[in-house]
Design an enzyme around this catalytic site. Structure first.
Site, PDB file in Angstrom:
ATOM      1  CD  GLU A  14      -1.503   0.814   9.470  1.00  0.00           C
ATOM      2  OE1 GLU A  14      -2.578   1.010  10.106  1.00  0.00           O
ATOM      3  OE2 GLU A  14      -1.284  -0.195   8.795  1.00  0.00           O
ATOM      4  CG  HIS A  29      -4.454  -1.763   3.458  1.00  0.00           C
ATOM      5  ND1 HIS A  29      -3.666  -0.690   3.836  1.00  0.00           N
ATOM      6  CD2 HIS A  29      -4.837  -2.366   4.611  1.00  0.00           C
ATOM      7  CE1 HIS A  29      -3.574  -0.651   5.154  1.00  0.00           C
ATOM      8  NE2 HIS A  29      -4.283  -1.656   5.650  1.00  0.00           N
ATOM      9  CD  GLU A  60      -7.805  -5.382  12.441  1.00  0.00           C
ATOM     10  OE1 GLU A  60      -7.832  -6.398  11.728  1.00  0.00           O
ATOM     11  OE2 GLU A  60      -6.845  -4.585  12.448  1.00  0.00           O
ATOM     12  CG  ASP A 102      -1.892   1.139   1.258  1.00  0.00           C
ATOM     13  OD1 ASP A 102      -1.645   2.157   0.575  1.00  0.00           O
ATOM     14  OD2 ASP A 102      -2.907   1.022   1.975  1.00  0.00           O
TER      15      ASP A 102
END
Length: 399
Positions: free
Chosen positions: A190, A339, A199, A97
């Site tokens: 990240e 992504h 998440e 990405d």
């Protein structure tokens, strides 16, 4: 959470920012007119000028030690999340990405003064790519924390590239490990997931911030904003949702009710956009608390043309405001594809909207109580138009 297959997004652009949208002031990111291979940002100024974004009122990545082959039958959904980061495929996708990885690289390389002789903590280090960038930029030491089995590979990668004296890979949960130092100067991570918060990696970054970051320390990135728009998507909604009404002559509409509750991760063609893009929420990672990731916010989407609305689309952008010049990237449909793509939430109703009419509502977002890495979303929307009058509440589950 679904994904569309064989979809492409060649849209490129860059995007303006929250205060600029609110005040009508244009903020430009460093290098936003140049190729991403040499610069950092795909943020789309068209969100300010073209989409007429309306600013209204106005964060844990860690994977336990899971082997690549594990025969346990009693895994929870969180365990499967942890294990997914043990496999190289997901890291390959993130590394390839260019928007994501090149922006981080440019932030570090073009702001070496921030890193020189500083102690850095990389939360959720994966392959260790961000740690290597920091080490190469002059960091005194980098602690790369990774909970999955990928930590073993990261150690080997660090050794193979000659940075063992600068980068220390620590395998374990951020919440459970002990750093060899009392404080760090910089936390880089990240942490963003689909829909920004999927998440729930943000909570781990906040935990690390509160435990180790010095009072005048730096978080990279330090700002994140969530946006909403509306699209026409008749063909794919027919294929994805309405399909269940008649399956080889049988009524399977009970599945349709479940399918529409599952947000779709996909790239959206900018030509499908029917309304402005609405800022929902801006998070200041340096100041927020974990509870701020649960919120209810209003939205107001104004139609740019006469069309149908089949779905709402959420996307996010992040920024690094401590840099010499403002840097960041967008995951919006008018920007170069990442992504993360966008998150599509299909509506039960097909809305007929005329130019200038307004779709109003509220969005509530919260981690799922059983598995906080999942997200529960509630949307209340209403349209009182010339051709369509509707008011409804819908629930979505990102799993």
């Amino acid at each position: 959470m679904g994904r569309r297959k064989n979809s492409n997004n060649n849209n490129q652009g860059s995007m303006g920012f929250t205060n600029a949208q609110h005040q009508g002031t244009k903020i430009r990111f460093q290098g936003e007119d140049e190729e991403l291979t040499t610069e950092n940002s795909n943020l789309d100024e068209s969100t300010v000028t073209g989409d007429k974004a309306i600013a209204m009122d106005d964060d844990s990545m860690c994977e336990p030690d899971v082997s690549f082959v594990d025969g346990d039958d009693d895994k929870t959904s969180a365990d499967y999340y942890f294990d997914s980061y043990s496999h190289f495929g997901i890291h390959e996708e993130m590394l390839k990405d260019v928007v994501r990885t090149k922006t981080y690289q440019n932030v570090i390389n073009q702001n070496k003064f921030l890193f020189k002789n500083k102690v850095v903590l990389d939360v959720g280090a994966g392959t260790g790519i961000l740690s290597l960038f920091c080490a190469k930029a002059g960091a005194a030491h980098v602690y790369a924390v990774e909970c999955s089995a990928m930590a073993d590979m990261a150690k080997e990668i660090v050794e193979s590239n000659g940075f063992s004296e600068i980068v220390t890979v620590l395998k374990g949960k951020v919440e459970e490990i002990e750093l060899p130092v009392a404080n760090v100067d910089i936390i880089i991570s990240e942490w963003m997931g689909y829909f920004l918060l999927y998440e729930n990696m943000l909570n781990t970054v906040l935990y690390a911030r509160d435990k180790w970051l010095v009072s005048d320390g730096i978080l990279l990135p330090d700002k994140a904003s969530l946006y909403l728009t509306a699209i026409e998507d008749a063909d794919y909604k027919e294929d994805k949702i309405e399909f269940w009404n008649n399956v080889y002559g049988f009524n399977m509409s009970c599945i349709k009710k479940q399918a529409i509750m599952e947000p779709l991760v996909d790239t959206v063609d900018q030509n499908q956009i029917v309304t402005n893009c609405q800022l929902l929420k801006t998070m200041d990672i340096s100041k927020m608390v974990s509870g701020d990731a649960s919120f209810t916010v209003p939205f107001k989407l104004v139609a740019d043309r006469d069309d149908y609305i089949h779905a709402l689309v959420a996307y996010f952008d992040v920024s690094f405001t401590n840099c010499h010049k403002l840097m960041g990237f967008s995951t919006g449909p008018r920007s170069r594809a990442t992504h993360w793509k966008q998150t599509v939430l299909y509506l039960e109703d097909v809305l007929t909207i005329c130019e200038g009419e307004v779709l109003t509502g509220n969005m509530s977002v919260a981690p799922n109580k059983k598995n906080p890495r999942d997200i529960d979303i509630m949307i209340k929307y209403a349209l009182n138009g010339r051709r369509c009058v509707v008011s409804r509440t819908q629930y979505y589950k990102m799993r």
